[in-house]
Design an enzyme around this catalytic site. Structure first.
Site, PDB file in Angstrom:
ATOM      1  N   TYR A  70      36.519  26.773  82.996  1.00 27.16           N
ATOM      2  CA  TYR A  70      35.495  25.820  82.530  1.00 27.16           C
ATOM      3  C   TYR A  70      34.153  26.521  82.379  1.00 27.16           C
ATOM      4  CZ  TYR A  70      32.493  21.682  82.391  1.00 27.16           C
ATOM      5  OH  TYR A  70      31.580  20.745  82.014  1.00 27.16           O
ATOM      6  N   PHE A 122      22.147  21.027  53.306  1.00 19.80           N
ATOM      7  CA  PHE A 122      23.555  20.670  53.080  1.00 19.80           C
ATOM      8  C   PHE A 122      23.721  19.185  53.442  1.00 19.80           C
ATOM      9  CE2 PHE A 122      27.918  20.400  54.837  1.00 19.80           C
ATOM     10  CZ  PHE A 122      28.588  20.590  53.647  1.00 19.80           C
ATOM     11  N   ASP A 123      24.811  18.538  53.003  1.00 16.59           N
ATOM     12  CA  ASP A 123      24.889  17.071  53.174  1.00 16.59           C
ATOM     13  C   ASP A 123      24.853  16.608  54.630  1.00 16.59           C
ATOM     14  OD1 ASP A 123      27.478  17.915  53.700  1.00 16.59           O
ATOM     15  OD2 ASP A 123      28.439  16.704  52.163  1.00 16.59           O
ATOM     16  N   ASP A 213      20.019  28.056  58.459  1.00 15.63           N
ATOM     17  CA  ASP A 213      21.363  27.493  58.466  1.00 15.63           C
ATOM     18  C   ASP A 213      22.233  28.642  57.976  1.00 15.63           C
ATOM     19  OD1 ASP A 213      23.797  26.420  57.942  1.00 15.63           O
ATOM     20  OD2 ASP A 213      23.064  24.606  56.975  1.00 15.63           O
ATOM     21  N   ALA A 215      25.467  29.529  57.941  1.00 13.82           N
ATOM     22  CA  ALA A 215      26.928  29.384  57.831  1.00 13.82           C
ATOM     23  C   ALA A 215      27.554  30.556  57.063  1.00 13.82           C
ATOM     24  CB  ALA A 215      27.271  28.061  57.153  1.00 13.82           C
ATOM     25  N   LYS A 256      32.992  29.114  58.453  1.00 13.38           N
ATOM     26  CA  LYS A 256      32.877  29.867  57.203  1.00 13.38           C
ATOM     27  C   LYS A 256      32.941  31.361  57.558  1.00 13.38           C
ATOM     28  CE  LYS A 256      30.951  25.738  56.244  1.00 13.38           C
ATOM     29  NZ  LYS A 256      30.915  24.674  57.250  1.00 13.38           N
ATOM     30  N   HIS A 448      29.745  10.621  49.431  1.00 10.45           N
ATOM     31  CA  HIS A 448      30.952  11.104  48.751  1.00 10.45           C
ATOM     32  C   HIS A 448      32.173  11.239  49.651  1.00 10.45           C
ATOM     33  CE1 HIS A 448      28.912  14.661  50.120  1.00 10.45           C
ATOM     34  NE2 HIS A 448      29.992  15.369  49.956  1.00 10.45           N
TER      35      HIS A 448
END
Ligand SMILES: Cc1ncc(COP(=O)(O)O)c(C=O)c1O
Length: 458
Positions: A70, A122-123, A213, A215, A256, A448
Protein backbone atom coordinates in the site's frame (compact mmCIF):
# COMPACT_ATOMS: atom_id res chain seq x y z
CA UNK A 1 17.82 4.62 -45.52
CA UNK A 2 14.19 3.98 -44.61
CA UNK A 3 13.52 3.55 -40.90
CA UNK A 4 11.33 0.82 -39.45
CA UNK A 5 9.62 0.16 -36.11
CA UNK A 6 12.22 -0.92 -33.51
CA UNK A 7 10.13 -3.93 -32.40
CA UNK A 8 8.41 -7.02 -33.79
CA UNK A 9 4.93 -8.26 -32.98
CA UNK A 10 4.81 -11.10 -30.45
CA UNK A 11 1.20 -11.06 -29.23
CA UNK A 12 -1.73 -10.17 -31.45
CA UNK A 13 -5.47 -9.64 -31.06
CA UNK A 14 -7.93 -10.45 -33.83
CA UNK A 15 -10.00 -7.59 -35.22
CA UNK A 16 -13.71 -7.86 -36.00
CA UNK A 17 -14.87 -7.83 -39.61
CA UNK A 18 -18.51 -6.82 -40.08
CA UNK A 19 -20.97 -6.50 -42.95
CA UNK A 20 -22.42 -3.17 -44.08
CA UNK A 21 -25.84 -4.23 -42.68
CA UNK A 22 -24.29 -4.99 -39.26
CA UNK A 23 -22.57 -1.60 -39.21
CA UNK A 24 -25.77 0.23 -40.15
CA UNK A 25 -27.56 -1.53 -37.32
CA UNK A 26 -24.76 -0.89 -34.80
CA UNK A 27 -24.51 2.81 -35.65
CA UNK A 28 -28.23 3.42 -35.58
CA UNK A 29 -28.54 1.48 -32.28
CA UNK A 30 -25.80 3.77 -30.90
CA UNK A 31 -27.85 6.83 -32.00
CA UNK A 32 -24.95 7.70 -34.32
CA UNK A 33 -22.65 8.26 -31.36
CA UNK A 34 -19.25 6.64 -32.02
CA UNK A 35 -18.60 6.30 -28.29
CA UNK A 36 -21.65 4.03 -27.99
CA UNK A 37 -20.68 1.62 -30.78
CA UNK A 38 -19.43 -1.65 -29.21
CA UNK A 39 -15.73 -2.24 -29.99
CA UNK A 40 -16.59 -5.71 -31.32
CA UNK A 41 -18.34 -3.93 -34.19
CA UNK A 42 -15.27 -1.83 -35.07
CA UNK A 43 -12.62 -3.04 -37.52
CA UNK A 44 -10.00 -0.27 -37.30
CA UNK A 45 -10.36 1.73 -34.09
CA UNK A 46 -8.90 5.22 -34.51
CA UNK A 47 -11.16 6.85 -31.91
CA UNK A 48 -8.21 7.64 -29.64
CA UNK A 49 -4.52 7.05 -29.06
CA UNK A 50 -5.19 7.06 -25.31
CA UNK A 51 -4.57 3.81 -23.46
CA UNK A 52 -4.87 1.90 -26.74
CA UNK A 53 -1.19 1.39 -27.60
CA UNK A 54 0.57 -1.98 -27.50
CA UNK A 55 2.66 -2.62 -24.40
CA UNK A 56 6.12 -4.15 -24.68
CA UNK A 57 7.38 -7.45 -23.30
CA UNK A 58 9.56 -5.41 -20.91
CA UNK A 59 6.50 -3.52 -19.63
CA UNK A 60 4.60 -6.77 -19.03
CA UNK A 61 7.61 -8.37 -17.32
CA UNK A 62 7.90 -5.38 -14.99
CA UNK A 63 4.12 -5.44 -14.37
CA UNK A 64 4.28 -9.13 -13.40
CA UNK A 65 6.96 -8.39 -10.81
CA UNK A 66 5.13 -5.33 -9.37
CA UNK A 67 5.12 -4.72 -5.63
CA UNK A 68 1.57 -4.29 -4.33
CA UNK A 69 2.43 -2.74 -0.96
CA UNK A 70 0.00 0.00 0.00
CA UNK A 71 2.67 2.50 1.03
CA UNK A 72 6.12 3.03 -0.46
CA UNK A 73 6.17 0.03 -2.80
CA UNK A 74 9.22 -0.73 -4.96
CA UNK A 75 7.02 -0.02 -7.99
CA UNK A 76 6.40 3.52 -6.72
CA UNK A 77 10.12 4.16 -6.27
CA UNK A 78 10.82 2.88 -9.77
CA UNK A 79 8.10 5.17 -11.16
CA UNK A 80 9.42 8.06 -9.06
CA UNK A 81 12.99 7.54 -10.30
CA UNK A 82 11.93 7.71 -13.94
CA UNK A 83 9.65 10.75 -13.50
CA UNK A 84 12.22 12.59 -11.31
CA UNK A 85 14.89 12.16 -13.97
CA UNK A 86 12.58 13.52 -16.66
CA UNK A 87 10.90 16.43 -14.90
CA UNK A 88 12.98 17.61 -11.95
CA UNK A 89 9.77 18.58 -10.09
CA UNK A 90 10.24 17.98 -6.36
CA UNK A 91 6.60 16.96 -5.82
CA UNK A 92 5.20 14.11 -7.91
CA UNK A 93 1.77 12.53 -7.38
CA UNK A 94 0.60 9.49 -9.31
CA UNK A 95 -3.09 9.54 -10.27
CA UNK A 96 -5.18 7.08 -12.23
CA UNK A 97 -5.56 9.18 -15.41
CA UNK A 98 -5.12 12.67 -16.81
CA UNK A 99 -8.52 14.06 -15.86
CA UNK A 100 -7.95 13.07 -12.23
CA UNK A 101 -4.71 15.06 -12.34
CA UNK A 102 -6.69 18.01 -13.71
CA UNK A 103 -9.35 17.73 -11.01
CA UNK A 104 -6.84 17.49 -8.15
CA UNK A 105 -4.59 20.30 -9.43
CA UNK A 106 -7.23 22.74 -10.67
CA UNK A 107 -9.35 22.45 -7.52
CA UNK A 108 -6.24 23.48 -5.54
CA UNK A 109 -5.37 26.38 -7.89
CA UNK A 110 -8.55 27.87 -9.35
CA UNK A 111 -11.41 29.70 -7.64
CA UNK A 112 -14.87 30.40 -9.10
CA UNK A 113 -14.76 33.35 -11.50
CA UNK A 114 -11.08 32.88 -12.33
CA UNK A 115 -9.68 32.39 -15.83
CA UNK A 116 -7.60 29.51 -17.17
CA UNK A 117 -5.70 30.48 -20.35
CA UNK A 118 -4.41 27.90 -22.81
CA UNK A 119 -3.27 27.30 -26.37
CA UNK A 120 -6.29 24.93 -26.33
CA UNK A 121 -7.91 23.16 -23.38
CA UNK A 122 -8.61 19.51 -24.11
CA UNK A 123 -12.29 18.62 -23.52
CA UNK A 124 -11.91 17.06 -20.05
CA UNK A 125 -9.51 19.85 -19.14
CA UNK A 126 -12.11 22.46 -20.07
CA UNK A 127 -14.77 20.52 -18.15
CA UNK A 128 -12.59 20.36 -15.02
CA UNK A 129 -12.04 24.14 -15.21
CA UNK A 130 -15.72 24.86 -15.77
CA UNK A 131 -16.92 22.49 -13.04
CA UNK A 132 -15.03 24.74 -10.60
CA UNK A 133 -16.96 27.80 -11.81
CA UNK A 134 -13.88 29.15 -13.61
CA UNK A 135 -13.64 30.06 -17.29
CA UNK A 136 -11.48 28.15 -19.81
CA UNK A 137 -10.27 30.50 -22.56
CA UNK A 138 -8.31 29.28 -25.59
CA UNK A 139 -5.76 31.60 -27.23
CA UNK A 140 -4.42 29.59 -30.21
CA UNK A 141 -1.79 31.31 -32.34
CA UNK A 142 -2.76 33.16 -35.52
CA UNK A 143 -0.94 30.60 -37.73
CA UNK A 144 -3.41 27.91 -36.57
CA UNK A 145 -6.18 29.65 -38.55
CA UNK A 146 -4.74 28.48 -41.87
CA UNK A 147 -5.24 24.72 -42.00
CA UNK A 148 -3.19 24.34 -45.18
CA UNK A 149 -0.05 26.27 -44.25
CA UNK A 150 3.16 24.41 -43.43
CA UNK A 151 3.99 26.57 -40.37
CA UNK A 152 5.92 24.25 -38.05
CA UNK A 153 4.41 25.25 -34.65
CA UNK A 154 0.71 25.85 -35.10
CA UNK A 155 0.15 24.51 -31.57
CA UNK A 156 1.62 27.66 -30.00
CA UNK A 157 -0.33 30.02 -27.80
CA UNK A 158 -0.86 33.54 -29.18
CA UNK A 159 1.74 35.43 -27.12
CA UNK A 160 0.40 38.89 -27.95
CA UNK A 161 -3.10 37.86 -26.88
CA UNK A 162 -1.72 36.22 -23.74
CA UNK A 163 0.08 39.41 -22.76
CA UNK A 164 -2.97 41.54 -23.60
CA UNK A 165 -5.10 39.37 -21.33
CA UNK A 166 -2.58 39.29 -18.48
CA UNK A 167 -2.06 43.05 -18.58
CA UNK A 168 -5.69 44.00 -19.31
CA UNK A 169 -8.84 44.18 -17.18
CA UNK A 170 -9.09 40.34 -17.01
CA UNK A 171 -5.49 40.07 -15.77
CA UNK A 172 -6.28 39.83 -12.04
CA UNK A 173 -8.74 36.98 -12.81
CA UNK A 174 -6.12 34.75 -14.45
CA UNK A 175 -5.53 31.76 -12.15
CA UNK A 176 -3.30 29.69 -14.42
CA UNK A 177 -1.79 29.35 -17.87
CA UNK A 178 -1.87 25.79 -19.20
CA UNK A 179 -0.01 24.82 -22.36
CA UNK A 180 -1.03 21.54 -23.99
CA UNK A 181 1.87 19.71 -25.68
CA UNK A 182 1.17 18.63 -28.37
CA UNK A 183 -2.02 20.61 -28.92
CA UNK A 184 -4.61 17.83 -29.19
CA UNK A 185 -7.62 20.16 -29.52
CA UNK A 186 -5.63 22.27 -32.02
CA UNK A 187 -4.89 19.83 -34.84
CA UNK A 188 -2.29 17.82 -32.90
CA UNK A 189 0.21 20.57 -33.66
CA UNK A 190 3.40 20.99 -31.62
CA UNK A 191 4.43 23.90 -29.39
CA UNK A 192 7.89 25.38 -29.91
CA UNK A 193 10.44 25.77 -27.13
CA UNK A 194 10.58 29.48 -28.01
CA UNK A 195 6.86 29.72 -27.27
CA UNK A 196 7.29 27.89 -23.93
CA UNK A 197 10.18 30.22 -22.98
CA UNK A 198 8.04 33.28 -23.76
CA UNK A 199 5.06 31.91 -21.80
CA UNK A 200 7.31 31.35 -18.81
CA UNK A 201 8.60 34.94 -18.96
CA UNK A 202 5.08 36.37 -19.18
CA UNK A 203 3.82 34.17 -16.34
CA UNK A 204 6.76 35.20 -14.16
CA UNK A 205 6.17 38.88 -14.94
CA UNK A 206 2.47 38.69 -14.06
CA UNK A 207 2.83 36.24 -11.16
CA UNK A 208 0.63 33.52 -12.68
CA UNK A 209 1.47 29.80 -12.42
CA UNK A 210 2.43 28.11 -15.68
CA UNK A 211 1.57 24.43 -16.09
CA UNK A 212 2.00 21.96 -18.93
CA UNK A 213 -0.62 19.48 -20.04
CA UNK A 214 2.15 17.10 -21.05
CA UNK A 215 0.18 14.08 -22.31
CA UNK A 216 2.29 13.97 -25.50
CA UNK A 217 5.53 15.49 -24.19
CA UNK A 218 7.75 13.03 -26.11
CA UNK A 219 6.02 13.56 -29.45
CA UNK A 220 6.23 17.34 -28.93
CA UNK A 221 9.94 17.01 -28.12
CA UNK A 222 10.53 14.95 -31.25
CA UNK A 223 8.82 17.53 -33.47
CA UNK A 224 10.95 20.24 -31.82
CA UNK A 225 14.12 18.33 -32.79
CA UNK A 226 12.79 18.06 -36.36
CA UNK A 227 11.40 21.57 -36.80
CA UNK A 228 12.98 24.12 -34.43
CA UNK A 229 16.38 25.58 -35.28
CA UNK A 230 18.80 25.12 -32.41
CA UNK A 231 17.33 21.78 -31.27
CA UNK A 232 18.23 19.57 -34.24
CA UNK A 233 21.20 17.99 -32.47
CA UNK A 234 19.47 17.41 -29.17
CA UNK A 235 17.81 14.17 -28.15
CA UNK A 236 14.05 14.09 -27.52
CA UNK A 237 14.84 13.42 -23.85
CA UNK A 238 16.96 16.56 -23.60
CA UNK A 239 14.21 18.66 -25.18
CA UNK A 240 11.51 17.13 -22.98
CA UNK A 241 13.57 17.80 -19.84
CA UNK A 242 13.96 21.45 -20.84
CA UNK A 243 10.22 21.79 -21.52
CA UNK A 244 9.32 20.43 -18.07
CA UNK A 245 11.98 22.66 -16.50
CA UNK A 246 10.35 25.79 -17.92
CA UNK A 247 7.00 25.21 -16.20
CA UNK A 248 5.92 25.43 -12.56
CA UNK A 249 4.39 22.00 -12.85
CA UNK A 250 2.36 19.70 -15.05
CA UNK A 251 -0.50 17.33 -15.44
CA UNK A 252 0.36 14.38 -17.68
CA UNK A 253 -1.89 11.57 -18.79
CA UNK A 254 0.40 8.55 -19.23
CA UNK A 255 -2.12 6.72 -21.42
CA UNK A 256 -0.45 8.47 -24.35
CA UNK A 257 3.32 8.92 -24.04
CA UNK A 258 3.51 6.57 -21.03
CA UNK A 259 2.37 3.89 -23.55
CA UNK A 260 0.25 2.39 -20.81
CA UNK A 261 -3.44 1.44 -20.56
CA UNK A 262 -3.78 3.58 -17.43
CA UNK A 263 -1.92 6.20 -15.44
CA UNK A 264 -1.01 9.85 -15.03
CA UNK A 265 0.87 12.16 -12.69
CA UNK A 266 0.94 15.68 -11.31
CA UNK A 267 4.34 17.38 -11.00
CA UNK A 268 4.81 20.53 -8.91
CA UNK A 269 7.48 22.89 -7.62
CA UNK A 270 5.44 24.90 -5.09
CA UNK A 271 5.47 23.06 -1.72
CA UNK A 272 2.31 24.82 -0.47
CA UNK A 273 0.36 23.91 -3.59
CA UNK A 274 1.72 20.36 -3.32
CA UNK A 275 0.38 20.11 0.25
CA UNK A 276 -3.11 21.16 -0.87
CA UNK A 277 -3.03 18.70 -3.76
CA UNK A 278 -1.85 15.89 -1.50
CA UNK A 279 -4.86 16.18 0.82
CA UNK A 280 -7.19 16.11 -2.16
CA UNK A 281 -5.24 13.19 -3.67
CA UNK A 282 -5.44 11.03 -0.56
CA UNK A 283 -9.13 11.81 -0.09
CA UNK A 284 -10.18 11.14 -3.67
CA UNK A 285 -7.54 9.11 -5.56
CA UNK A 286 -5.29 7.14 -3.24
CA UNK A 287 -2.24 7.39 -1.00
CA UNK A 288 0.62 9.50 -2.34
CA UNK A 289 2.72 6.51 -3.36
CA UNK A 290 0.15 5.01 -5.70
CA UNK A 291 -2.48 7.69 -6.36
CA UNK A 292 -5.15 5.88 -8.33
CA UNK A 293 -2.69 3.51 -9.99
CA UNK A 294 -2.31 -0.20 -9.42
CA UNK A 295 1.30 -1.27 -8.86
CA UNK A 296 1.41 -3.02 -12.25
CA UNK A 297 0.44 0.25 -13.93
CA UNK A 298 3.19 2.12 -12.05
CA UNK A 299 5.63 -0.41 -13.53
CA UNK A 300 4.20 -0.25 -17.07
CA UNK A 301 4.38 3.52 -17.00
CA UNK A 302 7.94 3.63 -15.63
CA UNK A 303 9.12 1.37 -18.44
CA UNK A 304 6.93 3.09 -21.07
CA UNK A 305 8.35 6.53 -20.21
CA UNK A 306 11.82 5.25 -21.13
CA UNK A 307 10.70 3.46 -24.31
CA UNK A 308 8.74 6.46 -25.60
CA UNK A 309 11.85 8.66 -25.73
CA UNK A 310 13.84 6.26 -27.94
CA UNK A 311 14.63 8.17 -31.15
CA UNK A 312 14.08 5.07 -33.34
CA UNK A 313 10.60 4.62 -31.90
CA UNK A 314 9.65 8.31 -32.33
CA UNK A 315 11.11 8.42 -35.85
CA UNK A 316 9.16 5.37 -37.03
CA UNK A 317 5.93 6.57 -35.38
CA UNK A 318 6.29 9.96 -37.08
CA UNK A 319 6.93 8.30 -40.44
CA UNK A 320 3.89 6.05 -39.99
CA UNK A 321 1.66 9.12 -39.56
CA UNK A 322 3.37 10.94 -42.45
CA UNK A 323 2.78 7.88 -44.65
CA UNK A 324 -0.95 7.88 -43.83
CA UNK A 325 -1.05 11.65 -44.45
CA UNK A 326 0.36 11.17 -47.96
CA UNK A 327 -2.11 8.37 -48.74
CA UNK A 328 -5.04 10.44 -47.46
CA UNK A 329 -3.99 13.46 -49.50
CA UNK A 330 -3.59 11.27 -52.59
CA UNK A 331 -7.12 10.01 -51.90
CA UNK A 332 -8.35 13.59 -52.31
CA UNK A 333 -8.90 14.42 -48.64
CA UNK A 334 -7.17 17.45 -47.10
CA UNK A 335 -5.77 17.34 -43.58
CA UNK A 336 -4.56 19.98 -41.14
CA UNK A 337 -1.01 20.64 -42.31
CA UNK A 338 1.67 19.80 -41.44
CA UNK A 339 0.81 16.33 -40.10
CA UNK A 340 1.64 15.88 -36.41
CA UNK A 341 2.21 12.47 -34.83
CA UNK A 342 -0.66 11.13 -32.74
CA UNK A 343 -3.46 11.86 -35.22
CA UNK A 344 -4.47 13.28 -38.56
CA UNK A 345 -7.21 15.88 -38.62
CA UNK A 346 -9.31 15.57 -41.78
CA UNK A 347 -10.81 18.71 -43.28
CA UNK A 348 -14.40 17.44 -43.43
CA UNK A 349 -15.81 20.92 -43.99
CA UNK A 350 -13.96 21.10 -47.30
CA UNK A 351 -14.60 17.51 -48.42
CA UNK A 352 -18.32 17.64 -47.60
CA UNK A 353 -18.86 21.23 -48.68
CA UNK A 354 -22.53 20.47 -49.46
CA UNK A 355 -23.16 20.04 -45.71
CA UNK A 356 -23.43 23.28 -43.70
CA UNK A 357 -22.02 23.39 -40.14
CA UNK A 358 -25.57 22.84 -38.82
CA UNK A 359 -25.56 19.45 -40.61
CA UNK A 360 -22.22 18.54 -38.96
CA UNK A 361 -19.89 17.59 -41.83
CA UNK A 362 -17.25 16.22 -39.43
CA UNK A 363 -19.73 13.90 -37.79
CA UNK A 364 -21.12 12.95 -41.21
CA UNK A 365 -17.63 11.98 -42.41
CA UNK A 366 -16.87 10.00 -39.25
CA UNK A 367 -20.17 8.10 -39.60
CA UNK A 368 -19.49 7.44 -43.28
CA UNK A 369 -16.02 6.04 -42.52
CA UNK A 370 -17.66 3.65 -40.10
CA UNK A 371 -20.47 2.67 -42.45
CA UNK A 372 -18.15 2.14 -45.41
CA UNK A 373 -15.21 0.51 -43.68
CA UNK A 374 -15.84 -0.14 -39.98
CA UNK A 375 -13.33 2.61 -39.13
CA UNK A 376 -14.02 4.53 -35.93
CA UNK A 377 -12.85 8.11 -35.37
CA UNK A 378 -14.36 11.26 -33.93
CA UNK A 379 -15.61 14.68 -34.99
CA UNK A 380 -13.76 17.79 -33.82
CA UNK A 381 -15.99 20.48 -35.27
CA UNK A 382 -19.23 22.22 -34.41
CA UNK A 383 -20.56 19.26 -32.42
CA UNK A 384 -17.49 19.41 -30.20
CA UNK A 385 -16.85 23.17 -30.07
CA UNK A 386 -19.98 24.90 -31.37
CA UNK A 387 -22.48 26.80 -29.21
CA UNK A 388 -26.04 25.45 -29.04
CA UNK A 389 -29.41 26.68 -27.75
CA UNK A 390 -31.56 24.64 -25.36
CA UNK A 391 -33.34 23.02 -28.33
CA UNK A 392 -29.96 21.66 -29.62
CA UNK A 393 -29.85 24.09 -32.55
CA UNK A 394 -26.38 25.24 -33.52
CA UNK A 395 -26.03 28.96 -32.71
CA UNK A 396 -22.32 29.45 -33.36
CA UNK A 397 -20.29 26.98 -35.43
CA UNK A 398 -16.70 25.94 -34.66
CA UNK A 399 -14.00 27.63 -36.75
CA UNK A 400 -13.32 24.33 -38.57
CA UNK A 401 -15.17 21.10 -39.25
CA UNK A 402 -12.58 18.37 -38.62
CA UNK A 403 -12.40 14.64 -37.96
CA UNK A 404 -9.63 13.34 -35.72
CA UNK A 405 -8.11 10.07 -36.92
CA UNK A 406 -5.98 9.01 -33.95
CA UNK A 407 -3.21 6.46 -34.37
CA UNK A 408 -2.68 4.12 -31.40
CA UNK A 409 0.99 3.47 -30.61
CA UNK A 410 2.62 0.28 -32.00
CA UNK A 411 -0.83 -1.12 -32.87
CA UNK A 412 -1.66 -1.05 -36.58
CA UNK A 413 0.50 -1.98 -39.57
CA UNK A 414 0.92 0.02 -42.77
CA UNK A 415 -1.59 -2.35 -44.43
CA UNK A 416 -4.25 -1.24 -41.93
CA UNK A 417 -3.47 2.40 -42.66
CA UNK A 418 -3.61 1.76 -46.41
CA UNK A 419 -7.08 0.29 -45.89
CA UNK A 420 -8.14 3.49 -44.08
CA UNK A 421 -6.92 5.60 -47.01
CA UNK A 422 -8.75 3.33 -49.46
CA UNK A 423 -12.04 3.77 -47.59
CA UNK A 424 -11.52 7.56 -47.58
CA UNK A 425 -10.75 7.50 -51.31
CA UNK A 426 -14.09 5.76 -51.89
CA UNK A 427 -15.94 8.46 -49.92
CA UNK A 428 -14.02 11.25 -51.68
CA UNK A 429 -15.18 9.97 -55.08
CA UNK A 430 -18.84 10.71 -54.24
CA UNK A 431 -18.87 13.08 -51.28
CA UNK A 432 -22.30 14.54 -52.10
CA UNK A 433 -23.96 11.21 -51.23
CA UNK A 434 -22.94 11.60 -47.56
CA UNK A 435 -26.00 12.72 -45.55
CA UNK A 436 -26.33 15.50 -42.95
CA UNK A 437 -26.97 14.79 -39.27
CA UNK A 438 -28.99 16.52 -36.57
CA UNK A 439 -28.78 16.48 -32.78
CA UNK A 440 -31.62 14.63 -31.04
CA UNK A 441 -30.31 15.00 -27.51
CA UNK A 442 -27.14 16.29 -25.86
CA UNK A 443 -25.99 17.22 -22.34
CA UNK A 444 -24.63 20.73 -21.69
CA UNK A 445 -21.14 19.53 -20.69
CA UNK A 446 -18.88 17.02 -22.53
CA UNK A 447 -21.50 16.93 -25.23
CA UNK A 448 -19.90 14.59 -27.74
CA UNK A 449 -19.49 11.66 -25.31
CA UNK A 450 -23.23 11.51 -24.65
CA UNK A 451 -24.85 12.68 -27.87
CA UNK A 452 -27.86 11.20 -29.57
CA UNK A 453 -27.94 11.98 -33.30
CA UNK A 454 -30.01 11.06 -36.35
CA UNK A 455 -29.55 11.38 -40.09
CA UNK A 456 -31.15 14.68 -41.07
CA UNK A 457 -33.66 13.16 -43.46
CA UNK A 458 -34.76 10.54 -40.92
C1 LIG B 1 -4.22 16.79 -24.13
C2 LIG B 1 -4.97 15.90 -23.19
N1 LIG B 1 -5.10 16.25 -21.90
C3 LIG B 1 -5.76 15.48 -21.02
C4 LIG B 1 -6.34 14.30 -21.41
C5 LIG B 1 -7.08 13.48 -20.39
O1 LIG B 1 -6.35 12.34 -20.08
P1 LIG B 1 -7.06 10.98 -19.60
O2 LIG B 1 -7.77 10.42 -20.78
O3 LIG B 1 -5.92 10.15 -19.13
O4 LIG B 1 -8.00 11.33 -18.49
C6 LIG B 1 -6.24 13.88 -22.74
C7 LIG B 1 -6.86 12.62 -23.18
O5 LIG B 1 -7.03 12.32 -24.33
C8 LIG B 1 -5.52 14.71 -23.65
O6 LIG B 1 -5.39 14.38 -24.95
Amino acid sequence: MKSFPPYRIQVVKEIPVTTRAEREEALSAAAYNMFDVPARKVTIDLLTDSGTGAVSAAQEAAAAAADRSYAGSDSYYRFRGVVDKLTSYPHIFPVHQGRAAERVLFSSVLRPGQLSLSNTHFDTTRANVELLGAEARDLPCVEARDLDSAEPFKGNIDLAELERTLSGPDGPRVGQVLITITNNGGGGQPVSMANLHAVRELCRRYGVPFFLDAARFAENAWLVTEREPGYRHQTPREVAEQAFALADGCVASLKKDGISPMGAFIGLRDPELAKRCEVNLIATEGFRTYGGMASHDLERVAQGLDEVLEPDYLRSRTEETAHLARLVNDAGVDIVQPAGIHALYLNAGRLLSHIPPSGFPGHALACQMYLEGGIRCVELGSLYLGKFDAGHNLLEPAPFELVRVAIPRRTYTLAHLEYVAEVLAGIAKNPQTVPEYRVVDAPPLLRHFNLKMAQAAA
